[in-house]
Every structure is written in C-alpha cells, then in structure tokens.
Design a protein around this motif. Structure first.
Motif, PDB file in Angstrom:
ATOM      1  N   SER A 228       7.082  -5.326  -3.877  1.00 19.79           N
ATOM      2  CA  SER A 228       6.196  -6.846  -4.320  1.00 19.79           C
ATOM      3  C   SER A 228       7.137  -7.200  -5.389  1.00 19.79           C
ATOM      4  O   SER A 228       7.148  -8.601  -5.393  1.00 19.79           O
ATOM      5  CB  SER A 228       5.018  -6.469  -5.090  1.00 19.79           C
ATOM      6  OG  SER A 228       4.960  -5.483  -6.339  1.00 19.79           O
TER       7      SER A 228
ATOM      8  N   SER B 283       4.058  -3.534  -1.514  1.00 25.39           N
ATOM      9  CA  SER B 283       3.593  -2.346  -2.234  1.00 25.39           C
ATOM     10  C   SER B 283       4.171  -2.569  -3.986  1.00 25.39           C
ATOM     11  O   SER B 283       4.736  -3.553  -4.069  1.00 25.39           O
ATOM     12  CB  SER B 283       4.100  -0.958  -1.689  1.00 25.39           C
ATOM     13  OG  SER B 283       5.596  -1.264  -1.788  1.00 25.39           O
TER      14      SER B 283
ATOM     15  N   HIS C 238      -0.690  -3.421  -3.324  1.00 27.98           N
ATOM     16  CA  HIS C 238      -0.587  -2.754  -2.127  1.00 27.98           C
ATOM     17  C   HIS C 238      -1.410  -3.226  -1.079  1.00 27.98           C
ATOM     18  O   HIS C 238      -2.693  -3.458  -0.815  1.00 27.98           O
ATOM     19  CB  HIS C 238      -1.094  -1.350  -2.094  1.00 27.98           C
ATOM     20  CG  HIS C 238      -0.729  -0.535  -1.004  1.00 27.98           C
ATOM     21  ND1 HIS C 238       0.463  -0.034  -0.709  1.00 27.98           N
ATOM     22  CD2 HIS C 238      -1.397  -0.016   0.082  1.00 27.98           C
ATOM     23  CE1 HIS C 238       0.437   0.583   0.425  1.00 27.98           C
ATOM     24  NE2 HIS C 238      -0.757   0.690   1.076  1.00 27.98           N
ATOM     25  N   PHE C 239      -0.913  -4.028   0.073  1.00 25.20           N
ATOM     26  CA  PHE C 239      -1.357  -4.907   1.072  1.00 25.20           C
ATOM     27  C   PHE C 239      -0.155  -5.147   2.137  1.00 25.20           C
ATOM     28  O   PHE C 239       1.081  -4.736   1.960  1.00 25.20           O
ATOM     29  CB  PHE C 239      -2.100  -5.943   0.638  1.00 25.20           C
ATOM     30  CG  PHE C 239      -1.261  -7.198   0.044  1.00 25.20           C
ATOM     31  CD1 PHE C 239      -0.742  -7.982   0.833  1.00 25.20           C
ATOM     32  CD2 PHE C 239      -1.086  -7.330  -1.218  1.00 25.20           C
ATOM     33  CE1 PHE C 239       0.046  -9.103   0.333  1.00 25.20           C
ATOM     34  CE2 PHE C 239      -0.450  -7.935  -1.819  1.00 25.20           C
ATOM     35  CZ  PHE C 239       0.074  -9.310  -1.111  1.00 25.20           C
ATOM     36  N   TYR C 240      -0.596  -5.261   3.186  1.00 21.69           N
ATOM     37  CA  TYR C 240       0.409  -5.530   4.356  1.00 21.69           C
ATOM     38  C   TYR C 240       0.204  -7.424   4.616  1.00 21.69           C
ATOM     39  O   TYR C 240      -0.434  -8.070   4.691  1.00 21.69           O
ATOM     40  CB  TYR C 240       0.096  -4.974   5.578  1.00 21.69           C
ATOM     41  CG  TYR C 240       0.563  -3.544   5.450  1.00 21.69           C
ATOM     42  CD1 TYR C 240       1.751  -3.253   5.959  1.00 21.69           C
ATOM     43  CD2 TYR C 240      -0.431  -2.651   4.844  1.00 21.69           C
ATOM     44  CE1 TYR C 240       2.046  -1.727   5.824  1.00 21.69           C
ATOM     45  CE2 TYR C 240       0.138  -1.277   4.777  1.00 21.69           C
ATOM     46  CZ  TYR C 240       1.442  -0.909   5.203  1.00 21.69           C
ATOM     47  OH  TYR C 240       1.518   0.483   5.159  1.00 21.69           O
TER      48      TYR C 240
END
Length: 521
Positions: A215, A211, A202-204
């Motif tokens: 992903s 997510s 989970h990152f941007y």
C-alpha cells in the motif's frame, strides 16, 4: 552621405509616427503596490507548488520506512537484515546522481519540464515497488530498482529550491527557503506516521494485493498523480526578460508595467565565490549527516538501554518531529528577518553540538561516569536536536541560495542536494559500525567533533559566506524604482488635485507647501 541622412530621416519619421499614434493623455500606470501585489501573487503561487512538490517527495522517502523491513522478510526471512540498509541507501544514491542533472536541465529549459519528468520517474518507481513481489527470484533487483527510481525522481528538489531562490529577493529569501525546509521536515515527520497507518491495510484489487507492504507504493502513486496535476494546471512560470518596444513614448509608458508580466532582468555580475560554495556544501552535509545518524541509531540505542519497541520510539520521534515543525514554521515567518542567517546557523550548530554531548552515555571507555543512558539525558538531547536541525539546515539553504549568482542556480542547487544525499547515504553506515563495533559514546562524541568542525569553519569563513553582490545591487535598484514610482504617484495626486480645483465653481487661491496642499476661499 545621402544614405546616412536617409536612414536618420527614416528613423525620425518612424518615431514621429509612433508619437502621433500614442494618446495625448496616456492612462496612469498602475500604482506600485498594485504591481507588487500581482507579481508577488504569481510568484507565491508558483513557489507554493514547488513547496508542495518537496513535501510530497519527502513523504515518498519515508513512507516505506515502517514496512520495508517486513516487506523484505515477507519474501525471505533473511532479506530484512541483509538488504534493508542497502534498499534505504540506494534511494539517496539515486537522488545524488539525478540532482545535478535536473538542476542543469532547469537552467536550460522551462522549470516545468524537469519537474514533471522527475515526477513521472518517481511514479514508475513507486508502482514497481508495489508490485515487485510478483517478480519471484528478481524481487531484490526490482525493489532496488524501484527505490533507485524514486530517488532519481526526488532529484527535483534541486530544481524546486533553485526556482524558489531565483523568484525571491534578498529581503524574503530566508523566509522562502525556510518554508521549503519546513515542507521537507513535515514530509519526513508525516511519512512514517502515514506508513504506520497503512500497516493495517489489507484488500485486493482484482488479483493485486493491497497490503501493509504494497500500500505505501500505491499511495505514493496517487500522491504523484495529484502532484503532476497541480504542477500542470497551476504552475505558470514567467520568462526572465522581454524585448523592449523601440518607441520612446511607448517604452516610457510600459517601463513601469513590465514588472506585471515579467521578472526584473537579473543584473549581470561576477560569478559566485567557489570556495564559499564548497564550504556551504560541507556545512550542509554535516547537518544532514548528524540528523541521519540520530534517526538511524535512535531505535537501536533505546532498545539497548530501555528495551523500547516501535510504539515508544514512534512517540519519541513524533514529539521530536512536532517540535521541529514548530521551529520550521517560525523560520518561515517574517520574524526570521530580524536575525542574520550566518548567526542563526551558528546557533543551530551549537544546539546540535550540545545535543550530541547529551546523547553520549559515558558508561565505558575512558569515561565510565554513569551507568547506561538516563532517560532525562536522552530527552534533553532529543530536544536540542529538534531545535538545532531545522535552524541549521534552513539557514544553510538560505546562505547557499544567497552566495550563488542569482542568474541560474539549478546546477549548483543540485550540488547541494547531492551533498546532502551522500551524507544521508553514508552517515548511517559508519554510525552503525561505530555503535555496534565500538561504543555509542565514541559515536556521539565523534559526531560532536564533526559538528564543532562545522562551527569553526563557519566562523573562519564567516565573511566569505556573505550574500552575492548582485542581490545587494538588485535591492538598491528595487528601492530606487520604488522611490520613483512613489514620486510618480505623488505627482498624479497633485495633478488630480489641480484638475479638481480648476473645475470647482467657487474658485479660490492655492497655497502649495512642501508637506501639504490647501485651498483658502
């Protein structure tokens, strides 16, 4: 009259000039083993790239499985139950449609064209899957389109199988097709495992969320880029034939060297037995359908009898996958040459039949022999499935590849892939209906009957599923060429020996025997 003699004279003078230009002592042609090593090395590299493509395509099919249900529910809590099955099936539908098209394309054009095009299509589909949540109300159409495009891209499996089959002879075709099946099985096993690991991501990236739901799409894009790079840089297909040089001297010298740069021209023989083709597709569809039922119903069945969740089911499927990989690996080794393909296929179907008898619970209906499904019965059934599926699927690949005419297999490999895709698409649908609305023992006994029908059909048409005559003729021709090259090598050794003897300062007499050469001083 004068024109005819003039033409003959011109032809004779051209041949004479060619002979004059040819060296008096032509260099010795490469040894047969040197040619074989170089040809085999080129083919092995190309086949391995096709194996890599099948492996990554199989990962693309299963990578989304652990999270796609949650992805749908993240947009609307009702979407998971309503659309998850359709989102899974539409992948197989895309492969069903595209496989014959790519196979036909591979017959008419260089193999690299449909392979790269299909990889680009799959890459676009995976990128769309990763971003389709941003389409708002169009989320469901976009995710369906994304999975369809990825399925279309997976149609390149037909091209990969056809290429691997055409570049292998009857002596190693089963081993090569076993390697192809093993790559597909490994992708089916490792895809969900990798997808499960991505559930913790989970990152941007800027405004794009990476997510546990998106992903898998991004990872599939990266894998697709890597695959395209490998194909473009390392795949070097060879033409099937060249125009021979007319000079008899040069032609005689180059006839041995041609194998170094081109594949042997495929013999012109009769077309394949169409009935055998259709029977093979049916048998292959049965194998894929049984395995699809096992995969799709297992979680529902373990929840019903044991209350297992994703972790316990993942452990069971993981252990089954490892056992299947061991069997796939054994099939891809030279050990498999000791067994006949059709007999091994019968053995695989027998294992699947026994597995389905164990997986039935016999706790309702006319049986009512036991209460629920004992765990030992489930484990034994899973073991037999893990052995029977890789054997039967790999052997059906090999049988199908051998009954086809070796000239152009792409389109019909597409038929086989479409048959498997259709079975993978429809199998879980009717299996779920039987499991939910009827009973699981009826489901598995129905599957056992389907497997028994495949076993019987294979026995009835056993002789019709023999290899195509062109493979036998090509193998005979190859053995004869090998014998001629061995004879030439023996003559070269003899001439070298004579030359060395004539230059020795000691002189001597030569005694030549059939099995040895010796000098007595």
């Amino acid at each position: 009259m004068s024109s005819r003699y003039s033409d003959n004279g011109s032809s004779s003078s051209q041949e004479a000039r060619a002979m004059e230009r040819a060296p008096l002592m032509a260099p010795h042609p490469p040894k047969a083993n040197q040619l074989s090593i170089r040809t085999t090395s080129n083919n092995a590299r190309n086949i391995n790239i096709m194996v890599l493509t099948v492996f990554l395509s199989s990962i693309g099919f299963t990578l989304m499985m652990p999270s796609m249900y949650g992805y749908l529910n993240s947009v609307n809590p009702k979407y998971g139950d309503r659309y998850n099955g359709w989102a899974t099936a539409i992948y197989s539908f895309g492969q069903f449609v595209a496989s014959p098209v790519f196979g036909y394309w591979g017959n008419r054009r260089p193999t690299i064209e449909p392979v790269v095009f299909s990889l680009v299509i799959a890459l676009i589909g995976n990128a769309l899957y990763a971003t389709c949540s941003s389409f708002g109300q169009a989320f469901i159409p976009m995710i369906f389109l994304a999975r369809f495009l990825v399925g279309v891209g997976a149609g390149n499996v037909a091209v990969c199988r056809a290429f691997a089959s055409e570049k292998s002879d009857i002596s190693n075709k089963t081993q090569v097709m076993g390697k192809m099946s093993g790559a597909q099985g490994a992708g089916f096993v490792l895809g969900p495992a990798l997808g499960f690991g991505l559930t913790y991501v989970h990152f941007y990236i800027g405004s794009l969320p990476v997510s546990k739901f998106t992903s898998p799409g991004y990872v599939s894009v990266l894998l697709g880029i890597v695959n395209i790079i490998f194909v473009v840089i390392f795949f070097r297909d060879q033409p099937s034939s060249v125009t021979p040089i007319s000079s008899p001297v040069v032609q005689s010298i180059n006839s041995v060297q041609d194998e170094e740069v081109v594949a042997i021209k495929k013999p012109e023989g009769p077309e394949e037995d169409r009935l055998a083709v259709y029977i093979s597709i049916y048998l292959f569809a049965v194998v894929i359908s049984i395995f699809a039922v096992f995969e799709s119903i297992m979680a529902m069945m373990t929840d019903k009898y044991y209350g297992w969740g994703p972790r316990a089911n993942g452990l069971l499927m993981g252990c089954s996958g490892v056992l299947s990989l061991v069997v796939f690996f054994a099939i891809s080794t030279p050990l498999i040459k000791k067994f006949q393909d059709r007999k091994m296929a019968l053995f695989g179907f027998f294992n699947l039949f026994i597995a389905l008898l164990f997986l039935a619970s016999y706790d309702n209906g006319p049986f009512n022999w036991e209460k629920g499904l004992p765990k030992w019965q489930l484990f034994i059934g899973a073991v037999f499935v893990s052995i029977g599926y890789p054997i039967s699927s790999s052997m059906m690949y090999a049988i199908f590849a051998k009954i086809l005419s070796p000239k152009q297999q792409g389109t019909k490999m597409g038929w086989l892939t479409s048959g498997g895709s259709l079975a993978r698409m429809l199998g879980p649908l009717w299996a779920t209906a039987l499991f939910v609305d009827v009973a699981d023992d009826v489901l598995y006994l129905t599957c056992a009957g389907l497997t028994a029908s495949a076993f019987i059909v294979l026995c009835i048409f056993y002789k019709r599923l023999a290899p195509h005559s062109d493979y036998i003729n090509a193998q005979i021709q190859k053995d004869q060429q090998q014998q001629q090259q061995d004879d030439m090598s023996h003559d070269d050794d003899y001439n070298d020996y004579i030359e060395n003897y004539n230059t020795t300062p000691h002189g001597g007499s030569i005694y030549v025997r059939d099995d040895d050469l010796s000098i007595s001083q």
